[in-house]
Design a protein around this motif. Structure first.
Motif, PDB file in Angstrom:
ATOM      1  N   HIS A 183      42.899  33.048  40.522  1.00  0.00           N
ATOM      2  CA  HIS A 183      44.195  33.549  40.861  1.00  0.00           C
ATOM      3  C   HIS A 183      44.939  34.552  39.963  1.00  0.00           C
ATOM      4  CE1 HIS A 183      44.610  29.532  43.657  1.00  0.00           C
ATOM      5  NE2 HIS A 183      43.549  30.445  43.601  1.00  0.00           N
ATOM      6  N   LEU A 184      44.779  34.461  38.597  1.00  0.00           N
ATOM      7  CA  LEU A 184      45.297  35.216  37.716  1.00  0.00           C
ATOM      8  C   LEU A 184      44.503  36.503  37.640  1.00  0.00           C
ATOM      9  CD1 LEU A 184      47.167  35.906  35.062  1.00  0.00           C
ATOM     10  CD2 LEU A 184      45.302  34.438  33.648  1.00  0.00           C
ATOM     11  N   ALA A 185      43.163  36.458  37.708  1.00  0.00           N
ATOM     12  CA  ALA A 185      42.503  37.727  37.685  1.00  0.00           C
ATOM     13  C   ALA A 185      42.812  38.473  38.872  1.00  0.00           C
ATOM     14  CB  ALA A 185      40.969  37.539  37.825  1.00  0.00           C
ATOM     15  N   CYS A 186      42.901  37.886  39.958  1.00  0.00           N
ATOM     16  CA  CYS A 186      43.318  38.597  41.356  1.00  0.00           C
ATOM     17  C   CYS A 186      44.609  39.472  41.045  1.00  0.00           C
ATOM     18  CB  CYS A 186      43.463  37.890  42.342  1.00  0.00           C
ATOM     19  SG  CYS A 186      41.657  37.534  43.003  1.00  0.00           S
ATOM     20  N   LEU A 187      45.932  38.858  40.395  1.00  0.00           N
ATOM     21  CA  LEU A 187      47.175  39.123  40.194  1.00  0.00           C
ATOM     22  C   LEU A 187      46.965  40.547  39.188  1.00  0.00           C
ATOM     23  CD1 LEU A 187      49.685  38.909  41.219  1.00  0.00           C
ATOM     24  CD2 LEU A 187      50.386  37.356  39.330  1.00  0.00           C
ATOM     25  N   LEU A 188      46.137  40.091  38.203  1.00  0.00           N
ATOM     26  CA  LEU A 188      45.911  41.237  37.232  1.00  0.00           C
ATOM     27  C   LEU A 188      45.285  42.497  37.527  1.00  0.00           C
ATOM     28  CD1 LEU A 188      44.886  39.108  33.933  1.00  0.00           C
ATOM     29  CD2 LEU A 188      47.045  40.152  34.370  1.00  0.00           C
ATOM     30  N   LEU A 189      44.332  42.215  38.500  1.00  0.00           N
ATOM     31  CA  LEU A 189      43.552  43.395  39.283  1.00  0.00           C
ATOM     32  C   LEU A 189      44.659  44.183  40.226  1.00  0.00           C
ATOM     33  CD1 LEU A 189      41.150  44.976  40.319  1.00  0.00           C
ATOM     34  CD2 LEU A 189      40.801  43.194  42.232  1.00  0.00           C
ATOM     35  N   ALA A 190      45.427  43.516  40.835  1.00  0.00           N
ATOM     36  CA  ALA A 190      46.382  44.040  41.677  1.00  0.00           C
ATOM     37  C   ALA A 190      47.395  45.089  41.018  1.00  0.00           C
ATOM     38  CB  ALA A 190      47.039  43.056  42.620  1.00  0.00           C
ATOM     39  N   ALA A 191      47.983  44.520  39.670  1.00  0.00           N
ATOM     40  CA  ALA A 191      48.890  45.141  38.999  1.00  0.00           C
ATOM     41  C   ALA A 191      48.225  46.513  38.531  1.00  0.00           C
ATOM     42  CB  ALA A 191      49.317  44.429  37.890  1.00  0.00           C
ATOM     43  N   ALA A 192      47.012  46.477  38.015  1.00  0.00           N
ATOM     44  CA  ALA A 192      46.267  47.654  37.458  1.00  0.00           C
ATOM     45  C   ALA A 192      46.110  48.511  38.496  1.00  0.00           C
ATOM     46  CB  ALA A 192      44.921  47.271  36.794  1.00  0.00           C
ATOM     47  N   VAL A 193      45.749  48.138  39.787  1.00  0.00           N
ATOM     48  CA  VAL A 193      45.446  49.014  40.928  1.00  0.00           C
ATOM     49  C   VAL A 193      46.726  49.736  41.005  1.00  0.00           C
ATOM     50  CG1 VAL A 193      45.138  48.978  43.446  1.00  0.00           C
ATOM     51  CG2 VAL A 193      43.531  47.873  41.863  1.00  0.00           C
ATOM     52  N   ALA A 194      47.875  48.979  41.295  1.00  0.00           N
ATOM     53  CA  ALA A 194      49.150  49.570  41.783  1.00  0.00           C
ATOM     54  C   ALA A 194      49.448  50.464  40.866  1.00  0.00           C
ATOM     55  CB  ALA A 194      50.143  48.386  41.920  1.00  0.00           C
ATOM     56  N   TRP A 195      49.273  50.500  39.612  1.00  0.00           N
ATOM     57  CA  TRP A 195      49.650  51.228  38.334  1.00  0.00           C
ATOM     58  C   TRP A 195      49.105  52.422  38.466  1.00  0.00           C
ATOM     59  CZ3 TRP A 195      47.920  53.653  34.178  1.00  0.00           C
ATOM     60  CH2 TRP A 195      48.910  54.328  33.175  1.00  0.00           C
ATOM     61  N   HIS A 196      47.799  52.551  38.622  1.00  0.00           N
ATOM     62  CA  HIS A 196      47.023  53.604  38.743  1.00  0.00           C
ATOM     63  C   HIS A 196      47.166  54.394  40.155  1.00  0.00           C
ATOM     64  CE1 HIS A 196      44.495  51.803  35.556  1.00  0.00           C
ATOM     65  NE2 HIS A 196      44.250  53.154  35.370  1.00  0.00           N
ATOM     66  N   LEU A 197      47.812  53.710  41.197  1.00  0.00           N
ATOM     67  CA  LEU A 197      47.977  54.393  42.436  1.00  0.00           C
ATOM     68  C   LEU A 197      49.173  55.337  42.063  1.00  0.00           C
ATOM     69  CD1 LEU A 197      47.245  52.026  45.299  1.00  0.00           C
ATOM     70  CD2 LEU A 197      45.874  54.210  44.565  1.00  0.00           C
ATOM     71  N   ALA A 198      50.027  54.876  41.281  1.00  0.00           N
ATOM     72  CA  ALA A 198      51.529  55.489  41.125  1.00  0.00           C
ATOM     73  C   ALA A 198      51.568  56.719  40.599  1.00  0.00           C
ATOM     74  CB  ALA A 198      52.368  54.700  40.063  1.00  0.00           C
ATOM     75  N   THR A 199      52.413  57.694  41.092  1.00  0.00           N
ATOM     76  CA  THR A 199      52.231  59.154  40.691  1.00  0.00           C
ATOM     77  C   THR A 199      53.552  59.550  40.162  1.00  0.00           C
ATOM     78  OG1 THR A 199      53.301  60.008  42.806  1.00  0.00           O
ATOM     79  CG2 THR A 199      50.902  59.718  42.569  1.00  0.00           C
ATOM     80  N   ASP A 200      54.670  58.531  39.874  1.00  0.00           N
ATOM     81  CA  ASP A 200      55.907  58.686  39.091  1.00  0.00           C
ATOM     82  C   ASP A 200      56.621  57.788  38.788  1.00  0.00           C
ATOM     83  OD1 ASP A 200      56.476  57.526  41.617  1.00  0.00           O
ATOM     84  OD2 ASP A 200      57.460  59.028  42.661  1.00  0.00           O
TER      85      ASP A 200
END
Length: 480
Positions: free
Chosen positions: A226-243
């Protein structure tokens, strides 16, 4: 994953503006993390969420994509809520046995790293992200190791995993009731507990159970998954951000006040958050593997029925082949458990849901409505999934297809479902928050209303839909 952080850095958040529905989605992402427990009076937070839902949904349906909302104001709201959330995580860590000084150090590291990940230069932003994720991992990991969590979901998940690995259906197990008489009457309907034993097995769909097997076998605790999945999601979301707005919203996933509690509470939502993040990446990039996380997501929890129409957005952007493959994968996971022990599956995954009592402590509109009216008719209690389905259908119909439309459709439909449901707690809101996060961060390059409104104020870029289907502890026991 490419880092899309550069395109918007020439625009100042203090002067630039964002589309109203995106602003509402970002604020909803942060506000949903405040749903740690019911706030008195209980109608306050549900009403705040309702206003934000109407704002976001209304602007989507009306296709008002270029509303002049100051980005700096939205960034400030999300940043303040996240900063408070970091402090809340540190406080709850102390409650779990983490030394207060260690919690304070980790909180300070998270605050500094978060600021760097949002406002630093390109190289420093990346360093800030990794320090933030590492600090959160240490804090949440310490809570996993130290916290004594007395909650029925722990028994269901651990018992289900043990049963599955020993050749027994996880839906056929029973677990010891972890609650006293008062909480038992609050949490369970008549006949659910007999002689101190909960007479039902694993209460969710099987995908998270299967995904938890490696962590259960190798590390002795499924919560590491569960911890690994949340960390993965946060990294993905940050890399998708453009601003700046995208980056600050992305960090809500680990900076929210409920982030570490959802991890240690055995709820399966962190796994679903990881699956949704991977689905968003796959839809945006047209990957053939998109059907895998998407199919597993819809085979994770029963409330997925409320956002089934979101698959229309998937079909219109990634192709019907992706939807059919996702359905096949979800069925391949689900059907064997149904066939394995049909009676047990129906009892635990279906019947138990209908035997759950009305929760006066639910973070929804119904407790206050019940108090005001002196009671609620049964038909009112059955409206929530219908309203969720209608919301998802309207979003799929009125938005431009893409990953953002899928995420915001899931978030709005499930939030409407929970707000009109007889129970709704932090684990539900954690998943809703994550869906809003993923919608807000991908909005600037995948605007779901851009085609109907022309260029929006938040610098969204035009992208044609793909036609290729293959490319494309405190109070913790009170929630369920």
């Amino acid at each position: 994953m490419p880092d899309h952080a550069a395109p918007r850095d020439d625009l100042s958040p203090a002067t630039s503006r964002v589309a109203l529905p995106r602003a509402a989605a970002a604020v909803l992402a942060a506000t949903c993390t405040l749903q740690y427990s019911s706030v008195r009076p209980t109608v306050v937070m549900p009403l705040v969420l309702l206003v934000l839902v109407v704002t976001c949904l209304g602007s989507l349906v009306g296709r008002r994509g270029a509303e002049p909302v100051r980005e700096g104001l939205v960034v400030a709201v999300v940043a303040v809520i996240s900063a408070l959330g970091i402090g809340g995580n540190a406080y709850l860590a102390a409650d779990s046995g983490v030394p207060p000084w260690a919690g304070a150090v980790l909180a300070a590291l998270m605050l500094g790293a978060a600021a760097l990940a949002v406002w630093g230069g390109p190289a420093w932003r990346r360093r800030g992200l990794w320090v933030l994720l590492a600090s959160f991992a240490v804090l949440a990991g310490a809570r996993i190791l130290l916290a004594e969590v007395e909650i029925d979901v722990a028994g269901f998940l651990r018992g289900g995993l043990d049963a599955f690995l020993h050749g027994t259906s996880p839906y056929a197990i029973t677990i010891d009731n972890p609650y006293g008489p008062v909480e038992t009457n609050l949490f369970y309907g008549p006949g659910v507990v007999r002689d101190g034993v909960v007479q039902y097995g694993f209460p969710y769909l099987p995908a998270p159970l299967l995904l938890d097997v490696p962590a259960h076998l190798l590390l002795g605790d499924p919560r590491w998954m569960h911890l690994a999945c949340l960390l993965l999601a946060a990294a993905v979301a940050w890399h998708l951000a453009t601003d700046v707005l995208g980056r600050v919203t992305a960090l809500v996933l680990v900076c929210g006040s409920t982030s570490s509690t959802v991890v240690i509470g055995y709820w399966v939502e962190p796994v679903m958050i990881g699956l949704l993040a991977l689905s968003v990446v796959g839809i945006r990039s047209g990957r053939s593997w998109t059907a895998v996380p998407l199919g597993l997501l819809f085979a994770s929890k029963q409330y997925a029925v409320s956002y089934l129409p979101a698959l229309l957005s998937v079909a219109r952007s990634a192709g019907w082949r992706t939807v059919f493959l996702a359905a096949a994968i979800g069925s391949a996971v689900l059907v064997p458990f149904v066939v394995w022990d049909l009676h047990a599956f129906v009892r635990s995954a279906v019947e138990l849901q209908f035997r759950q009592p009305f929760r006066d402590d639910a973070v929804s509109l119904l407790p206050a409505l019940k108090q005001a009216l002196g009671g609620l008719p049964e038909w009112v209690l059955s409206l929530s999934p219908v309203l969720g389905l209608l919301t998802s259908a309207v979003v799929a119909w009125r938005t431009r297809p893409g990953a953002t439309a899928v995420s915001v459709g899931i978030a709005l439909s499930l939030l409407v479902t929970v707000l009109t449901s007889k129970f709704g707690f932090m684990n539900y809101y954690a998943f809703i928050s994550a869906a809003f996060v993923l919608a807000a961060v991908s909005w600037s390059t995948d605007d779901p209303v851009l085609a109907a409104t022309g260029p929006a104020h938040d610098g969204a870029q035009t992208r044609e839909p793909s036609s290729q289907g293959s490319r494309g502890e405190r109070g913790i026991s009170r929630t369920r």
